[in-house]
Design an enzyme around this catalytic site. Structure first.
Site, mmCIF file in Angstrom:
data_model
loop_
_atom_site.group_PDB
_atom_site.id
_atom_site.type_symbol
_atom_site.label_atom_id
_atom_site.label_comp_id
_atom_site.label_asym_id
_atom_site.label_seq_id
_atom_site.Cartn_x
_atom_site.Cartn_y
_atom_site.Cartn_z
ATOM 1 N N HIS A 278 -9.257 4.792 -2.522
ATOM 2 C CA HIS A 278 -8.574 4.878 -1.222
ATOM 3 C C HIS A 278 -9.455 5.677 -0.266
ATOM 4 O O HIS A 278 -10.449 6.274 -0.671
ATOM 5 C CB HIS A 278 -7.226 5.590 -1.391
ATOM 6 C CG HIS A 278 -6.168 4.696 -1.955
ATOM 7 N ND1 HIS A 278 -5.040 4.345 -1.266
ATOM 8 C CD2 HIS A 278 -6.087 4.059 -3.155
ATOM 9 C CE1 HIS A 278 -4.301 3.547 -2.012
ATOM 10 N NE2 HIS A 278 -4.912 3.358 -3.173
ATOM 11 N N ASP B 266 0.854 -1.194 0.000
ATOM 12 C CA ASP B 266 0.000 0.000 0.000
ATOM 13 C C ASP B 266 0.893 1.249 0.000
ATOM 14 O O ASP B 266 1.791 1.379 0.836
ATOM 15 C CB ASP B 266 -0.877 -0.047 1.267
ATOM 16 C CG ASP B 266 -1.970 0.998 1.255
ATOM 17 O OD1 ASP B 266 -2.415 1.402 0.171
ATOM 18 O OD2 ASP B 266 -2.394 1.407 2.365
HETATM 19 P P1 13P Z 1 -9.042 4.798 5.298
HETATM 20 O O1 13P Z 1 -8.208 5.705 6.134
HETATM 21 O O2 13P Z 1 -10.316 5.470 4.879
HETATM 22 O O3 13P Z 1 -9.329 3.487 5.946
HETATM 23 O O4 13P Z 1 -8.244 4.498 3.942
HETATM 24 C C1 13P Z 1 -7.241 3.527 3.911
HETATM 25 C C2 13P Z 1 -6.449 3.564 2.665
HETATM 26 O O5 13P Z 1 -6.763 4.218 1.686
HETATM 27 C C3 13P Z 1 -5.230 2.749 2.636
HETATM 28 O O6 13P Z 1 -4.501 2.919 1.466
HETATM 29 O O1 G3H Z 2 -3.362 4.934 3.470
HETATM 30 C C1 G3H Z 2 -2.702 4.671 4.453
HETATM 31 C C2 G3H Z 2 -2.990 3.493 5.286
HETATM 32 O O2 G3H Z 2 -4.061 3.753 6.163
HETATM 33 C C3 G3H Z 2 -1.758 3.054 5.987
HETATM 34 O O3 G3H Z 2 -1.410 3.942 6.987
HETATM 35 O O4 G3H Z 2 1.019 4.446 6.678
HETATM 36 O O5 G3H Z 2 -0.114 4.691 8.912
HETATM 37 O O6 G3H Z 2 0.319 2.420 7.949
HETATM 38 P P1 G3H Z 2 0.067 3.864 7.679
HETATM 39 ZN ZN ZN Z 3 -4.571 4.921 0.671
#
Ligand code: 13P
Ligand code: G3H
Ligand code: ZN
Length: 314
Positions: free
Chosen positions: A213, A83
């Site tokens: 996202h 991600d």
């Molecule tokens: P949320 O913060 O809405 O759960 O989105 C998560 C996300 O886009 C991770 O890439």
């Molecule tokens: O989009 C981001 C995700 O919620 C991951 O968040 O970088 O704090 O793990 P993080």
């Molecule tokens: Zn994201």
């Protein structure tokens, strides 16, 4: 079966009008809660790992947990996805670590630089059988490693640019900015999403999978528990579930959810600590947290329309 890419999942999701849930994992309890739900509902699954998750839990521990999940659920297609990869090197490392999908997030870069970076990752990943998600347009909100913009409406994805981006990079899917943001504070007043952006891309690139996202709903149940038991999230607001379902029936094939997992776990832990101040056995508060995640994910799978769809994605 082994980990799979998201290719077949997206083909089926697009064709049959649903989206696959992409859930962020950071530890064993979160992963188990998700897996229990998926296993019961027979839904395809994308488990996603951020740079922060890699740093927090270490990749070898996360990989071992996911390997068990894959082994114990041979009838469920599971994709392991990076991600918000922020560099070619991180994406390359993840390909080498056995990820079946990586995201390169060059959305903060000027268009041509984003194209170049994404195309480089696509070339490397495809040579190794791994699929790639790119991003165009910018989301708001703040996560540990993902900093967003303040005014999301000024940074929506331009549909014409999106088509050019898809053609020039060869990406397998594209994250689009349609008004959502990361975290628990997505809207100040009424939630509003730019469905016309999805429609325009869908018209010009039929069959191409889009990614949403910042798609947590900030469920009332968990927000209330957090606020009742000593937390302070009074203005938290997420994406309405009807909007998620609507997007899932369009070209959106992957919906990212992290905040709702965090809030479910946090709400239950707060509740246990408030009701049993003497509790100090981690199993007694992480256990209810894991169960809350399971129930929350079961509910999400219905919102996304992907429950019961595992076998067609294998
Ligand atoms: P949320 O913060 O809405 O759960 O989105 C998560 C996300 O886009 C991770 O890439
Ligand atoms: O989009 C981001 C995700 O919620 C991951 O968040 O970088 O704090 O793990 P993080
Ligand atoms: Zn994201």
């Amino acid at each position: 079966m082994a980990l799979v890419t998201s290719r077949k999942m997206f083909q089926m999701a697009y064709k049959n009008g649903y989206a696959v849930g992409a859930f962020n994992v950071n530890n064993m309890e979160i992963t188990q809660g998700i897996i229990q739900a998926i296993s019961e509902a027979k839904a395809p699954l994308i488990l996603q790992i951020s740079k922060g998750a890699r740093e927090y839990a270490s990749m070898s521990y996360l990989r071992a947990i996911i390997d068990v999940a894959v082994r114990e659920n041979p009838d469920i297609p599971i994709c392991m996805h990076l991600d918000h990869g922020d560099s070619f090197e991180l994406c390359k490392q993840c390909v080498q670590d056995g990820f079946t999908s990586v995201m390169i997030d060059g959305s903060h870069l000027p268009f041509e630089q984003n194209v170049k970076l994404t195309a480089d990752v696509v070339k490397y990943a495809h040579d190794h059988g791994v699929v790639v998600e790119g991003e165009l347009g910018q989301l708001g909100g703040i996560e540990e490693h993902v900093v967003g913009v303040d005014d999301v409406s000024a940074h929506l994805t331009n549909p014409d640019q999106a088509i050019e981006f898809i053609q020039k990079t060869g990406v397998d899917s594209l994250a689009v900015a349609i008004g959502t943001s990361h975290g628990a504070y997505k809207f100040k007043t009424e939630p509003k999403l730019a469905f016309d952006v999805i429609e325009k891309i869908q018209k010009k690139a039929p069959g191409f999978p889009l990614v949403m996202h910042g798609s947590s709903s900030v469920l009332q149940e968990f927000k209330n528990l957090i606020n009742k038991y000593g937390g302070k999230m009074p203005d938290a607001m997420g994406v309405p579930e009807e909007a998620i379902t609507r997007a899932s029936k369009m070209a959106v094939c992957k919906v990212n959810i992290d905040t709702d997992l965090r809030m479910a776990l946090t709400a239950k832990i707060r509740q246990v600590f408030a009701e049993k101040p003497g509790e100090f056995d981690p199993r007694k508060y992480l256990g209810p947290g894991r169960e809350a995640i399971k129930q929350m994910v079961l509910h999400k799978l219905k919102v996304l329309g992907c429950a019961g769809r595992a076998s067609e994605c294998l």
